[in-house]
Enzyme design. Structure first.
Site, PDB file in Angstrom:
ATOM      1  N   ARG A 106       0.835  -1.222   0.000  1.00 46.68           N
ATOM      2  CA  ARG A 106       0.000   0.000   0.000  1.00 46.68           C
ATOM      3  C   ARG A 106       0.860   1.258   0.000  1.00 46.68           C
ATOM      4  O   ARG A 106       0.550   2.247   0.674  1.00 46.68           O
ATOM      5  CB  ARG A 106      -0.959   0.030   1.215  1.00 46.68           C
ATOM      6  CG  ARG A 106      -1.815  -1.173   1.373  1.00 46.68           C
ATOM      7  CD  ARG A 106      -2.824  -1.382   0.264  1.00 46.68           C
ATOM      8  NE  ARG A 106      -3.398  -2.701   0.367  1.00 46.68           N
ATOM      9  CZ  ARG A 106      -2.955  -3.747  -0.350  1.00 46.68           C
ATOM     10  NH1 ARG A 106      -1.978  -3.628  -1.216  1.00 46.68           N
ATOM     11  NH2 ARG A 106      -3.504  -4.929  -0.211  1.00 46.68           N
ATOM     12  N   SER A 146      -9.731  -0.312   4.634  1.00 45.55           N
ATOM     13  CA  SER A 146      -8.989  -0.504   5.885  1.00 45.55           C
ATOM     14  C   SER A 146      -8.541   0.852   6.419  1.00 45.55           C
ATOM     15  O   SER A 146      -8.001   1.662   5.679  1.00 45.55           O
ATOM     16  CB  SER A 146      -7.754  -1.366   5.646  1.00 45.55           C
ATOM     17  OG  SER A 146      -8.140  -2.622   5.168  1.00 45.55           O
ATOM     18  N   GLU A 164      -3.957   3.948   6.771  1.00 47.24           N
ATOM     19  CA  GLU A 164      -4.014   3.642   5.335  1.00 47.24           C
ATOM     20  C   GLU A 164      -4.937   4.673   4.676  1.00 47.24           C
ATOM     21  O   GLU A 164      -4.685   5.141   3.578  1.00 47.24           O
ATOM     22  CB  GLU A 164      -4.543   2.216   5.110  1.00 47.24           C
ATOM     23  CG  GLU A 164      -4.551   1.847   3.632  1.00 47.24           C
ATOM     24  CD  GLU A 164      -4.783   0.364   3.365  1.00 47.24           C
ATOM     25  OE1 GLU A 164      -4.299  -0.480   4.151  1.00 47.24           O
ATOM     26  OE2 GLU A 164      -5.455   0.056   2.369  1.00 47.24           O
TER      27      GLU A 164
HETATM   28  C1  LIG Z   1     -15.151  -1.068   0.884  1.00 50.30           C
HETATM   29  C2  LIG Z   1     -13.713  -0.801   0.496  1.00 50.30           C
HETATM   30  C3  LIG Z   1     -12.828  -1.857   0.424  1.00 50.30           C
HETATM   31  C4  LIG Z   1     -11.497  -1.635   0.070  1.00 50.30           C
HETATM   32  N1  LIG Z   1     -10.636  -2.697   0.007  1.00 50.30           N
HETATM   33  C5  LIG Z   1      -9.374  -2.501  -0.370  1.00 50.30           C
HETATM   34  C6  LIG Z   1      -8.481  -3.615  -0.509  1.00 50.30           C
HETATM   35  O1  LIG Z   1      -8.836  -4.766  -0.293  1.00 50.30           O
HETATM   36  N2  LIG Z   1      -7.203  -3.373  -0.895  1.00 50.30           N
HETATM   37  C7  LIG Z   1      -6.757  -2.111  -1.148  1.00 50.30           C
HETATM   38  O2  LIG Z   1      -5.591  -1.945  -1.536  1.00 50.30           O
HETATM   39  N3  LIG Z   1      -7.567  -1.035  -1.023  1.00 50.30           N
HETATM   40  C8  LIG Z   1      -8.863  -1.195  -0.645  1.00 50.30           C
HETATM   41  N4  LIG Z   1      -9.695  -0.131  -0.515  1.00 50.30           N
HETATM   42  C9  LIG Z   1      -9.174   1.225  -0.702  1.00 50.30           C
HETATM   43  C10 LIG Z   1      -9.301   1.752  -2.136  1.00 50.30           C
HETATM   44  O3  LIG Z   1     -10.088   0.892  -2.907  1.00 50.30           O
HETATM   45  C11 LIG Z   1      -7.926   1.912  -2.799  1.00 50.30           C
HETATM   46  O4  LIG Z   1      -7.023   2.635  -1.997  1.00 50.30           O
HETATM   47  C12 LIG Z   1      -8.014   2.598  -4.156  1.00 50.30           C
HETATM   48  O5  LIG Z   1      -6.727   2.563  -4.709  1.00 50.30           O
HETATM   49  C13 LIG Z   1      -8.487   4.041  -4.057  1.00 50.30           C
HETATM   50  O6  LIG Z   1      -8.637   4.578  -5.372  1.00 50.30           O
HETATM   51  P1  LIG Z   1      -9.380   5.969  -5.577  1.00 50.30           P
HETATM   52  O7  LIG Z   1      -9.431   6.272  -7.022  1.00 50.30           O
HETATM   53  O8  LIG Z   1     -10.681   5.943  -4.868  1.00 50.30           O
HETATM   54  O9  LIG Z   1      -8.348   6.971  -4.889  1.00 50.30           O
HETATM   55  P2  LIG Z   1      -8.648   8.097  -3.813  1.00 50.30           P
HETATM   56  O10 LIG Z   1      -9.181   7.460  -2.582  1.00 50.30           O
HETATM   57  O11 LIG Z   1      -9.434   9.188  -4.406  1.00 50.30           O
HETATM   58  O12 LIG Z   1      -7.157   8.606  -3.522  1.00 50.30           O
HETATM   59  C14 LIG Z   1      -6.239   7.776  -2.823  1.00 50.30           C
HETATM   60  C15 LIG Z   1      -4.816   8.334  -3.010  1.00 50.30           C
HETATM   61  O13 LIG Z   1      -4.450   8.172  -4.379  1.00 50.30           O
HETATM   62  C16 LIG Z   1      -3.970   9.397  -4.913  1.00 50.30           C
HETATM   63  N5  LIG Z   1      -4.371   9.472  -6.321  1.00 50.30           N
HETATM   64  C17 LIG Z   1      -5.621   9.344  -6.821  1.00 50.30           C
HETATM   65  N6  LIG Z   1      -5.605   9.441  -8.161  1.00 50.30           N
HETATM   66  C18 LIG Z   1      -4.304   9.651  -8.515  1.00 50.30           C
HETATM   67  C19 LIG Z   1      -3.620   9.827  -9.763  1.00 50.30           C
HETATM   68  N7  LIG Z   1      -4.270   9.839 -10.943  1.00 50.30           N
HETATM   69  N8  LIG Z   1      -2.268  10.032  -9.737  1.00 50.30           N
HETATM   70  C20 LIG Z   1      -1.586  10.034  -8.561  1.00 50.30           C
HETATM   71  N9  LIG Z   1      -2.176   9.862  -7.355  1.00 50.30           N
HETATM   72  C21 LIG Z   1      -3.511   9.669  -7.335  1.00 50.30           C
HETATM   73  C22 LIG Z   1      -4.640  10.480  -4.076  1.00 50.30           C
HETATM   74  O14 LIG Z   1      -3.857  11.660  -4.110  1.00 50.30           O
HETATM   75  C23 LIG Z   1      -4.682   9.820  -2.706  1.00 50.30           C
HETATM   76  O15 LIG Z   1      -3.478  10.030  -2.014  1.00 50.30           O
HETATM   77  C24 LIG Z   1     -11.044  -0.321  -0.188  1.00 50.30           C
HETATM   78  C25 LIG Z   1     -11.943   0.751  -0.132  1.00 50.30           C
HETATM   79  C26 LIG Z   1     -13.283   0.519   0.206  1.00 50.30           C
HETATM   80  C27 LIG Z   1     -14.231   1.679   0.260  1.00 50.30           C
END
Ligand SMILES: Cc1cc2nc3c(=O)[nH]c(=O)nc-3n(C[C@H](O)[C@H](O)[C@H](O)COP(=O)(O)OP(=O)(O)OC[C@H]3O[C@@H](n4cnc5c(N)ncnc54)[C@H](O)[C@@H]3O)c2cc1C
Length: 272
Positions: free
Chosen positions: A142, A184, A254
């Protein structure tokens, strides 16, 4: 710059946040340094004093096969990647059918389920400044050291979509709550589980206002309906304080907290 009005109490997966104007990133220019980039807000907790925000425009929402590799734009949702791979019989992206996020956010967080991580098949990324090969990026659980917008990523192309894996990932999810959360709350410390530690200090099921460390899975900070930022922060700090006192382990967030009071050097209590 164009802006889009977003109600974060609806848009974010944890259902917290005000309605804010979010800048749309079309082209990289010097202006973007003033904004914090978000994806689809599945890993974010928006505070009462958030920094100015931006998101990639629709221009970066695409997925295609070109020159024998898979090219995916930074604002392509995980579900779209999963269905493209199913339709085109592409292997190794099955885990994305149960992992919310956009491609940029998934790569930035090196998101994954157990050993299935987005970096496994990554070849390179295109950022605002250059093309970076996987070998040039520091990454781990992560974590990546990427510090600018990811516009596109290229992945190895292997054929053989495996439906049994989709079922396996669905099962892995079955002990996780469906109540709104940001996934998480803490990273698992080496050799241990954040959920176990939270439970051990008596916080599993603990509710403050509308926020709760889920009784289904303690490392999920869930919003029971009217939870707000202050309730969430209270519980995060309480878990960090109690776990540190009892086990001498610092639980690292996280969840990314977007609030001026908790970002940068002046935030010793909550690291993310
Ligand atoms: C119910 C649930 C279950 C989940 N289970 C997991 C799991 O099993 N494993 C896991 O790893 N994660 C899990 N997550 C967390 C999430 O799915 C991940 O972290 C995912 O990568 C977030 O993507 P996002 O587009 O929503 O990013 P955001 O939440 O909008 O942003 C997260 C980070 O990414 C950065 N970011 C976003 N877009 C870009 C870009 N284009 N370039 C550079 N940086 C960027 C942001 O600046 C921020 O720091 C879960 C979330 C939920 C709600």
């Amino acid at each position: 710059m164009l802006f889009k009005e977003i109600n974060f109490s609806k848009y974010s997966s944890i259902k917290i946040g005000a309605t804010l104007d979010v800048a749309l990133l079309e082209e990289c220019d010097s202006l973007i340094e003033d904004y914090y980039l978000i994806g689809s807000c599945n890993n974010l907790l928006i505070g009462t004093q958030p920094p100015p925000l931006m998101m990639l425009s629709k221009k970066y929402d695409y997925i295609k096969i070109e020159d024998g590799v898979l090219k995916i734009g930074g604002s392509t949702p995980s579900g779209r990647v999963a269905s493209f791979c199913k339709k085109n019989n592409i292997a190794d992206f099955e885990f994305l059918s149960h992992l919310p996020g956009k491609l940029g956010g998934l790569v930035y967080m090196n998101a994954g389920l157990r050993e299935y991580e987005i970096f496994n098949k990554l070849i390179n990324i295109t950022t605002c400044s250059n093309l970076k090969q996987k070998e040039e990026i520091n990454y781990g659980y992560r974590f990546t050291d990427i510090n600018e917008p990811i516009l596109e990523a290229e992945f190895e192309l292997l054929y053989g979509f495996d439906e049994t894996k989709v079922e396996m990932f669905k099962k892995m999810r079955s002990n996780q709550p469906s109540t709104p959360s940001a996934g998480s709350c803490f990273k698992n410390p080496e050799g241990d589980y954040a959920g176990r530690l939270i439970e051990a200090v008596g916080l599993k099921g603990k509710r403050v206002g509308g926020m709760e460390f889920s009784s289904e899975h303690a490392n999920f900070l869930v919003n029971q309906g009217d939870g707000n930022f202050d309730d969430a922060i209270y519980l995060i700090k309480e878990a960090q304080r109690r776990v540190f006192k009892e086990f001498n382990i610092w639980l690292e967030c996280e969840i990314v907290i977007l609030d001026k009071s908790y970002m940068g050097k002046g935030s010793p209590l909550i690291k993310s």
